[in-house]
Design a protein around this motif. Structure first.
Motif, mmCIF file in Angstrom:
data_model
loop_
_atom_site.group_PDB
_atom_site.id
_atom_site.type_symbol
_atom_site.label_atom_id
_atom_site.label_comp_id
_atom_site.label_asym_id
_atom_site.label_seq_id
_atom_site.Cartn_x
_atom_site.Cartn_y
_atom_site.Cartn_z
ATOM 1 N N HIS A 1 0.852 -1.183 0.000
ATOM 2 C CA HIS A 1 0.000 0.000 0.000
ATOM 3 C C HIS A 1 0.888 1.232 0.000
ATOM 4 C CE1 HIS A 1 -2.511 2.811 2.839
ATOM 5 N NE2 HIS A 1 -2.596 3.221 1.590
ATOM 6 N N TYR A 2 0.742 2.075 -1.031
ATOM 7 C CA TYR A 2 1.413 3.368 -1.036
ATOM 8 C C TYR A 2 0.479 4.389 -0.381
ATOM 9 C CZ TYR A 2 4.234 1.240 -4.817
ATOM 10 O OH TYR A 2 5.027 0.417 -5.575
ATOM 11 N N GLU A 3 0.763 4.736 0.870
ATOM 12 C CA GLU A 3 -0.008 5.805 1.518
ATOM 13 C C GLU A 3 0.719 7.124 1.238
ATOM 14 O OE1 GLU A 3 -1.984 7.153 5.777
ATOM 15 O OE2 GLU A 3 -0.246 5.836 5.777
ATOM 16 N N GLY A 4 0.472 7.666 0.085
ATOM 17 C CA GLY A 4 1.256 8.785 -0.398
ATOM 18 C C GLY A 4 2.209 8.285 -1.462
ATOM 19 N N PRO A 5 2.808 9.186 -2.215
ATOM 20 C CA PRO A 5 3.029 10.617 -1.929
ATOM 21 C C PRO A 5 1.968 11.566 -2.489
ATOM 22 C CG PRO A 5 4.292 9.984 -3.854
ATOM 23 C CD PRO A 5 3.570 8.746 -3.400
ATOM 24 N N TYR A 6 0.875 11.002 -3.024
ATOM 25 C CA TYR A 6 -0.122 11.839 -3.702
ATOM 26 C C TYR A 6 -1.172 12.333 -2.709
ATOM 27 C CZ TYR A 6 1.889 9.281 -7.694
ATOM 28 O OH TYR A 6 2.741 8.720 -8.623
ATOM 29 N N ILE A 7 -0.725 13.087 -1.712
ATOM 30 C CA ILE A 7 -1.622 13.551 -0.655
ATOM 31 C C ILE A 7 -1.493 15.060 -0.471
ATOM 32 C CG2 ILE A 7 -1.585 11.316 0.507
ATOM 33 C CD1 ILE A 7 0.394 12.477 2.518
ATOM 34 N N ALA A 8 -2.475 15.647 0.192
ATOM 35 C CA ALA A 8 -2.517 17.099 0.357
ATOM 36 C C ALA A 8 -1.527 17.547 1.432
ATOM 37 C CB ALA A 8 -3.931 17.537 0.727
ATOM 38 N N ALA A 9 -0.768 18.561 1.120
ATOM 39 C CA ALA A 9 0.196 19.082 2.098
ATOM 40 C C ALA A 9 -0.508 19.579 3.359
ATOM 41 C CB ALA A 9 1.017 20.198 1.471
ATOM 42 N N SER A 10 -1.712 20.102 3.199
ATOM 43 C CA SER A 10 -2.451 20.626 4.347
ATOM 44 C C SER A 10 -2.982 19.528 5.260
ATOM 45 C CB SER A 10 -3.621 21.495 3.866
ATOM 46 O OG SER A 10 -4.502 20.733 3.059
ATOM 47 N N ARG A 11 -2.984 18.272 4.788
ATOM 48 C CA ARG A 11 -3.477 17.134 5.574
ATOM 49 C C ARG A 11 -2.427 16.021 5.584
ATOM 50 N NH1 ARG A 11 -7.642 19.485 8.291
ATOM 51 N NH2 ARG A 11 -8.824 20.781 6.833
ATOM 52 N N LYS A 12 -1.147 16.412 5.608
ATOM 53 C CA LYS A 12 -0.075 15.446 5.444
ATOM 54 C C LYS A 12 0.102 14.524 6.653
ATOM 55 C CE LYS A 12 3.452 18.739 7.010
ATOM 56 N NZ LYS A 12 3.585 18.163 8.364
ATOM 57 N N GLY A 13 -0.335 14.974 7.846
ATOM 58 C CA GLY A 13 -0.094 14.148 9.024
ATOM 59 C C GLY A 13 1.385 13.914 9.207
ATOM 60 N N ALA A 14 1.769 12.637 9.370
ATOM 61 C CA ALA A 14 3.167 12.292 9.622
ATOM 62 C C ALA A 14 3.893 11.890 8.342
ATOM 63 C CB ALA A 14 3.245 11.173 10.644
ATOM 64 N N HIS A 15 3.708 12.672 7.292
ATOM 65 C CA HIS A 15 4.403 12.450 6.029
ATOM 66 C C HIS A 15 5.380 13.591 5.778
ATOM 67 C CE1 HIS A 15 1.952 9.099 4.170
ATOM 68 N NE2 HIS A 15 1.217 9.422 5.228
ATOM 69 N N ASP A 16 6.510 13.266 5.187
ATOM 70 C CA ASP A 16 7.538 14.248 4.876
ATOM 71 C C ASP A 16 7.012 15.196 3.801
ATOM 72 O OD1 ASP A 16 9.744 15.711 4.119
ATOM 73 O OD2 ASP A 16 11.028 13.975 3.749
ATOM 74 N N PRO A 17 6.868 16.498 4.097
ATOM 75 C CA PRO A 17 6.313 17.414 3.097
ATOM 76 C C PRO A 17 7.170 17.519 1.838
ATOM 77 C CG PRO A 17 7.227 18.624 4.958
ATOM 78 C CD PRO A 17 7.197 17.185 5.354
ATOM 79 N N GLU A 18 8.469 17.237 1.962
ATOM 80 C CA GLU A 18 9.356 17.327 0.801
ATOM 81 C C GLU A 18 9.091 16.201 -0.202
ATOM 82 O OE1 GLU A 18 11.423 19.847 0.238
ATOM 83 O OE2 GLU A 18 10.652 20.744 2.092
ATOM 84 N N ALA A 19 8.428 15.140 0.240
ATOM 85 C CA ALA A 19 8.197 13.986 -0.637
ATOM 86 C C ALA A 19 6.862 14.054 -1.369
ATOM 87 C CB ALA A 19 8.259 12.697 0.184
ATOM 88 N N LEU A 20 6.013 15.031 -1.039
ATOM 89 C CA LEU A 20 4.670 15.083 -1.618
ATOM 90 C C LEU A 20 4.731 15.600 -3.051
ATOM 91 C CD1 LEU A 20 2.638 16.487 1.407
ATOM 92 C CD2 LEU A 20 3.393 14.135 0.936
ATOM 93 N N ARG A 21 3.831 15.096 -3.872
ATOM 94 C CA ARG A 21 3.765 15.538 -5.272
ATOM 95 C C ARG A 21 2.399 15.188 -5.844
ATOM 96 N NH1 ARG A 21 7.425 11.591 -4.431
ATOM 97 N NH2 ARG A 21 7.278 9.579 -5.497
ATOM 98 N N ASP A 22 2.088 15.751 -7.013
ATOM 99 C CA ASP A 22 0.820 15.468 -7.675
ATOM 100 C C ASP A 22 0.824 14.051 -8.248
ATOM 101 O OD1 ASP A 22 -0.360 17.930 -7.169
ATOM 102 O OD2 ASP A 22 0.388 18.837 -9.029
ATOM 103 N N PRO A 23 -0.358 13.448 -8.318
ATOM 104 C CA PRO A 23 -0.456 12.096 -8.870
ATOM 105 C C PRO A 23 0.046 12.024 -10.302
ATOM 106 C CG PRO A 23 -2.463 12.674 -7.701
ATOM 107 C CD PRO A 23 -1.653 13.925 -7.792
#
Length: 373
Positions: A114-136
Motif C-alpha cells: 500500500h502506497y499511503e502517499g506521496p499523492y496527498i494534500a500538504a495541508s493534511r499530510k499528518g506524519a508524512h515528509d512534506p518534501e516527498a509530496l507531489r501530484d499524482p
C-alpha cells in the motif's frame, strides 16, 4: 494435531454456533457443532490492510528483514494477513522499497503493498515528509505497478490534486484499490474521486477536511456512498468512541475495515521512534511527530477488535466482519476472512473476555505473547 476449545462460540460465515473447528494441513476441514456450555470464541484471523510496522520493526524503510519481523509481531497478536504500508517517499525510494519487499508477497508473508502517499494534500499530510509530496502521476504509477507485478494492492490519493482523477482511473483499471485520504477535498471533489474508481477511505475522519454543515467535505460522502469501504482506526486516540459508534451505525460493519495503522512502536514502551524519515515521540501510547501530528498508532488488530466491542458496543460478529470478512472481500482474498471448509486455517482463539488464547496461521500455531499456543 490441532486442539481447539470443544465448546467455543465459532463465528462462521453463516452465523455463530457452539462447537469447534477441525483443520487438516493448512485448511479448515469443517466446523463441528457440540452441545456443551459455550466458552470462549474462535474467529477468523484478522486482516490488517493498513500497517507500517510493529514490535520495533518497520515496513516503511523497505528492508525485507525488518518487514518480516513486523509481520511476525502482528501475527503473534492475531493478524494472519497483513498489508505493508509505505509512507510518502521519493520516486527512487518507492522503486527500491517495492523491489525489496516484493519477495515477502511472493512467499506469502504479506498480502500486498500500500502506497499511503506521496499523492496527498500538504495541508493534511499528518506524519508524512512534506518534501516527498507531489501530484499524482499515471506514468509513475504505471512504472511501479509494472515493477510490482501484482504486488501493489492499494494507493491512497487526495482527489483534489492535479492529475488525481486520471491516476485513479488508471489504477482502478489495473485492478488496484484506490483509497481517498490525507485530503482537503470538497464533497464534490471526493465524489469525482469515487466516480473515477476510488473504493476505500483511508482512516476516515483522520487527515481529512472536517465536516461542516455548509461545507461537508469528504467525510459524509465517503461514509454514505455504498461504493466506498471506510477504514477505521479503532483506538481512542484517533476517534472518540462516540464517533466510532456513529461510523459503525451509519456506515455499517459490512462497509467498514478496522485497521491498526500501527507504526514500529506498537507493542513497545514509550520512547522515540522513526516513521519513514520522521522522528516520532510515543508518550502514553500516543505517537506524534515533533510538530504534534499523530503518527500512526501503537495498537494491533486485536486491540482494534476489542475496542470495537468494549468501547463502541459492537457485537463480536460485527467486529469479525470489520476485521476479517470485509477486508477479505475488498481485496479478493478467497482463502481468508471466513471460517468455512476449504479456506486456509487462519484462526484466532479468544476467551470470554476477548483476551488472546491462540493464533493459527495456515494450519500452524503461532507463538503468542500471553496466549496458550
Amino acid at each position: 494435531m490441532s486442539t481447539f476449545p470443544p465448546h467455543a462460540r465459532v463465528v462462521t460465515g453463516e452465523g455463530t454456533l457452539t462447537g469447534t473447528v477441525v483443520t487438516e494441513g493448512d485448511r479448515i476441514a469443517g466446523v463441528e457443532e457440540t452441545a456443551g456450555e459455550p466458552s470462549g470464541w474462535i474467529v477468523p484471523g484478522f486482516i490488517d490492510t493498513h500497517t507500517h510496522g510493529g514490535g520495533g520493526f518497520s515496513f516503511t524503510g523497505g528492508d525485507p528483514e525488518s518487514a518480516r519481523k513486523a509481520a511476525a509481531f502482528h501475527a503473534s497478536r492475531g493478524t494472519t494477513s497483513i498489508m505493508a504500508s509505505l509512507v510518502s517517499g521519493s520516486p527512487e525510494f518507492l522503486r527500491e522499497a517495492t523491489v525489496g519487499l516484493k519477495p515477502l508477497w511472493e512467499d506469502g508473508t504479506i498480502m500486498g503493498l500500500h502506497y499511503e502517499g506521496p499523492y496527498i494534500a500538504a495541508s493534511r499530510k499528518g506524519a508524512h515528509d512534506p518534501e516527498a509530496l507531489r501530484d499524482p502521476s499515471v506514468d509513475e504509477m504505471r512504472d511501479l505497478v509494472g515493477l510490482g507485478g501484482g504486488f501493489v494492492k492499494m494507493v491512497t490519493i487526495a482527489p483534489e490534486l492535479d492529475g488525481a482523477v486520471e491516476t485513479i482511473e488508471y489504477l482502478d483499471g489495473a485492478g488496484i484499490v484506490v483509497a481517498i485520504g490525507h485530503t482537503d477535498a470538497t464533497w464534490e471533489q471526493a465524489l469525482a474521486g469515487v466516480d473515477a474508481g476510488a473504493k476505500v477511505a483511508t482512516h476516515l475522519c483522520n487527515a481529512m477536511r472536517p465536516f461542516n454543515h455548509r461545507d461537508p467535505g469528504p467525510i459524509p460522502l465517503l461514509l454514505d456512498d455504498e461504493r466506498v469501504i471506510c477504514e477505521v482506526i479503532a483506538d481512542p486516540v484517533h476517534l472518540h468512541h462516540g464517533t466510532m459508534e456513529f461510523i459503525f451505525d451509519a456506515g455499517l460493519p459490512t462497509w467498514t475495515h478496522l485497521v491498526s495503522d500501527a507504526m514500529d512502536a506498537a507493542g513497545l514502551a514509550d520512547g522515540t521512534y522513526m516513521l519513514g524519515t520522521l522522528e516520532v515521540d510515543v508518550v502514553d501510547g500516543t505517537a506524534r511527530t515533533k510538530d504534534g501530528a499523530i503518527a500512526g498508532s501503537t495498537i494491533t488488530m486485536l486491540d482494534a477488535f476489542q475496542n470495537a466491542v468494549r468501547l463502541s458496543g459492537q457485537t463480536v460478529e460485527s467486529a469479525v466482519a470489520m476485521t476479517a470478512e470485509v477486508p477479505a472481500e475488498t481485496f479478493g482474498l478467497a482463502d481468508a476472512g471466513i471460517i468455512e471448509p476449504g479456506r486456509r486455517a487462519d484462526l484466532v482463539v479468544l476467551d470470554d473476555d476477548l483476551e488472546l488464547r491462540g493464533v493459527m496461521r495456515g494450519g500452524e500455531w503461532v507463538p503468542t505473547a500471553g496466549g496458550e499456543s
